[in-house]
Design a protein around this motif. Structure first.
Motif: not given
Length: 69
Positions: A50-58
């Motif tokens: 998450y802290q690195n951008g959270g790619d793929g998380l809804s």
């Protein structure tokens, strides 16, 4: 555990709680589930993602994981 698997799990949990009309309640539900059901290493890994951008998380998963962080 691989990050991709954690993302899928977090999104699946978020999909369940997304039925809640109040998104604040839904985000708290996801966060509480992660706190109760995931071991600390899993939580640390998803927080780092998450802290690195959270790619793929809804969006709901991002809100919930952000509250964990």
């Amino acid at each position: 555990m691989k990050t991709d698997r954690l993302i899928k799990m977090a999104n699946d949990i978020s999909d369940f709680f997304n039925a809640e009309p109040d998104k604040e309640v839904a985000a708290e539900g996801v966060k509480n589930h992660l706190m109760r059901s995931w071991e600390p290493r899993m939580r640390q890994a998803i927080i780092a993602h998450y802290q690195n951008g959270g790619d793929g998380l809804s969006e709901l998963a991002k809100v919930a994981v952000g509250r964990l962080a």
